[in-house]
Design an enzyme around this catalytic site. Structure first.
Site, PDB file in Angstrom:
ATOM      1  N   CYS A  50       0.791  -1.240   0.000  1.00 27.61           N
ATOM      2  CA  CYS A  50       0.000   0.000   0.000  1.00 27.61           C
ATOM      3  C   CYS A  50       0.819   1.285   0.000  1.00 27.61           C
ATOM      4  O   CYS A  50       0.265   2.374  -0.154  1.00 27.61           O
ATOM      5  CB  CYS A  50      -0.974   0.014   1.175  1.00 27.61           C
ATOM      6  SG  CYS A  50      -0.182   0.261   2.781  1.00 27.61           S
ATOM      7  N   CYS A 121      11.955  -8.030  12.638  1.00 27.10           N
ATOM      8  CA  CYS A 121      12.522  -8.917  11.632  1.00 27.10           C
ATOM      9  C   CYS A 121      11.525  -8.950  10.472  1.00 27.10           C
ATOM     10  O   CYS A 121      10.475  -9.579  10.570  1.00 27.10           O
ATOM     11  CB  CYS A 121      12.709 -10.287  12.274  1.00 27.10           C
ATOM     12  SG  CYS A 121      13.469 -11.512  11.235  1.00 27.10           S
TER      13      CYS A 121
END
Length: 132
Positions: A50, A121
């Site tokens: 997005c 991560c």
């Protein structure tokens, strides 16, 4: 930014098969294979689905875990954190707050010399880097 809501069919058209697998199906890319693992480029990392800004290069650090690691998101509300009990363990999943795409996981208290002792991560395929 307003929430982005699309059907799975719309996401399949927009994203590559690998992007769809990771972003929309909470997959994980293989360690040490993502394009941003070793990147030192100064810039902004945005959601590949997005375009919402998620992380800045100033918060990226070498964790040697096989995926890009950041010690904090750009803004506290840029990501949502969700308890993840898959794979027989409890982890904290990181999702884009705008489009609810899977980004990776966050781990706390591992002893990295960062201001937050957090390691976001994040899958490279979940991100787009815009150089400064």
């Amino acid at each position: 930014m307003d929430k982005v809501v699309k059907s799975e069919a719309e996401w399949r058209v927009q994203l590559s098969p690998e992007e769809f697998r990771v972003l929309r199906q909470a997959g994980t890319e293989r360690p040490f294979t993502g394009e941003y693992v070793d990147t030192k480029t100064v810039g902004v990392y945005s959601c590949r689905a997005c375009g919402t800004e998620l992380f800045r290069s100033e918060t990226k650090f070498e964790s040697h875990c096989g995926w890009p690691s950041f010690f904090e998101p750009t803004e506290s509300d840029a990501v949502t954190l969700i308890e993840d009990r898959t794979l027989g363990m409890t982890r904290v999943e990181v999702r884009c707050a705008t489009c609810d795409s899977h980004l990776g996981h966050v781990f706390h208290g591992e002893g990295y010399p960062t201001p937050t002792d957090d390691r976001y991560c994040i899958n490279s395929v979940s991100l787009t880097l815009k150089p400064a």
